[in-house]
Write an enzyme that holds these catalytic residues in place. Structure first.
Site, short mmCIF file in Angstrom:
data_model
loop_
_atom_site.label_atom_id
_atom_site.label_comp_id
_atom_site.label_asym_id
_atom_site.label_seq_id
_atom_site.Cartn_x
_atom_site.Cartn_y
_atom_site.Cartn_z
N ARG A 32 0.86 -1.19 0.00
CA ARG A 32 0.00 0.00 0.00
C ARG A 32 0.89 1.23 0.00
O ARG A 32 1.97 1.21 0.56
CB ARG A 32 -0.88 -0.02 1.25
CG ARG A 32 -1.92 1.04 1.31
CD ARG A 32 -2.94 0.76 2.42
NE ARG A 32 -3.73 -0.41 2.08
CZ ARG A 32 -3.96 -1.42 2.92
NH1 ARG A 32 -3.48 -1.40 4.13
NH2 ARG A 32 -4.70 -2.45 2.54
N ASN A 95 -0.71 -0.49 12.37
CA ASN A 95 -0.01 -1.45 11.53
C ASN A 95 1.25 -1.92 12.23
O ASN A 95 2.11 -1.11 12.58
CB ASN A 95 0.40 -0.81 10.19
CG ASN A 95 -0.81 -0.49 9.35
OD1 ASN A 95 -1.47 -1.37 8.85
ND2 ASN A 95 -1.10 0.80 9.20
#
Length: 187
Positions: A32, A95
Site C-alpha cells: 500500500r 499497523n
C-alpha cells in the site's frame, strides 16, 4: 530511520510506502502507498492525510479516505498508528511493521508490513486482526523469527498504550495534531 531527514520541512509532501516480502522469500511486493502525505513533524515522523488523499493498493487500485488521518511513526518501534478522524469519533488502525526507512531521493518513508494489525472503532475495544496471515507468513519464511518476536512485542505495547490512553490514544494528542493538519489545508 538511517541518518537525518534532509530537506523535509513542515507540510512538505512525502510518500509512505508499505511493502511485504513475497514468494520466494526475499522478493518484495508493494502492499500500500500513500503518495501525498503531508509531513507535520520530523522526529518522530507525524504525517497528515487530508480527506480525499489517495491511497494506492499493491494491485494498483486507488481509493480515498473520506476523513482526515494522522499517522505516527517511530524510529525504534515496530508499528505505526493511524488515527482515523471520523465524524462519529476517532478510530485507530495500528499497523505492525518495521521501523521506517527514509529514502531521501524518493522522499519516501518505507515500512515492511508484518501482517498483524490492531484495530479499534470509536468507543470500541481493540482487536488484533490478521493473526492467521501473520502465522502463515512466519511458517513460510516471509517473516523471520526476529521480526515475529518484534511483532508480538509491538502488539503488547500497542494494547498497553491503548489501555493507558497515552501517545496517539490520548484524545488531546489527536486534537492537537488534527488542528495542525487542518490549519495546513486552510493556509
Amino acid at each position: 530511520m538511517n541518518g537525518d531527514l534532509p530537506g523535509v520541512v513542515a507540510f512538505d509532501r512525502v510518500c509512505l510506502e508499505s511493502v511485504k516480502r513475497g514468494d520466494p522469500p526475499g522478493a518484495w511486493r508493494a502492499h500500500r502507498c500513500w503518495p501525498e502525505a503531508r509531513w507535520l513533524q520530523g522526529r518522530p515522523p507525524v504525517l497528515w492525510f487530508a480527506p480525499g488523499t489517495p491511497v494506492v493498493e499493491g494491485d494498483g487500485r486507488v481509493w480515498n479516505s473520506p476523513y482526515p488521518v494522522i499517522c505516527w511513526l517511530w524510529e525504534d518501534r515496530w508499528f505505526h498508528i493511524m488515527a482515523l478522524c471520523r465524524e462519529d469519533g476517532t478510530g485507530y488502525y495500528c499497523n505492525v511493521a518495521s521501523p521506517p526507512v527514509w529514502y531521501a531521493g524518493r522522499r519516501t518513508l518505507r515500512v515492511i508490513d508484518l501482517e498483524l494489525d490492531v484495530r479499534m472503532e470509536p468507543r470500541g475495544e481493540p482487536r488484533v486482526v490478521d493473526r492467521e496471515e501473520f502465522e502463515q507468513a512466519v511458517r513460510s519464511g516471509r517473516i523471520n523469527r526476529e521480526e515475529a518476536a518484534a511483532a508480538e512485542r509491538a502488539v503488547s505495547e500497542l494494547l498497553g498504550w491503548i489501555q493507558r490512553r497515552v501517545g496517539p490514544f490520548d484524545p488531546k494528542e489527536v486534537a492537537r495534531w488534527r488542528q495542525i493538519g487542518e490549519r495546513e489545508i486552510r493556509d
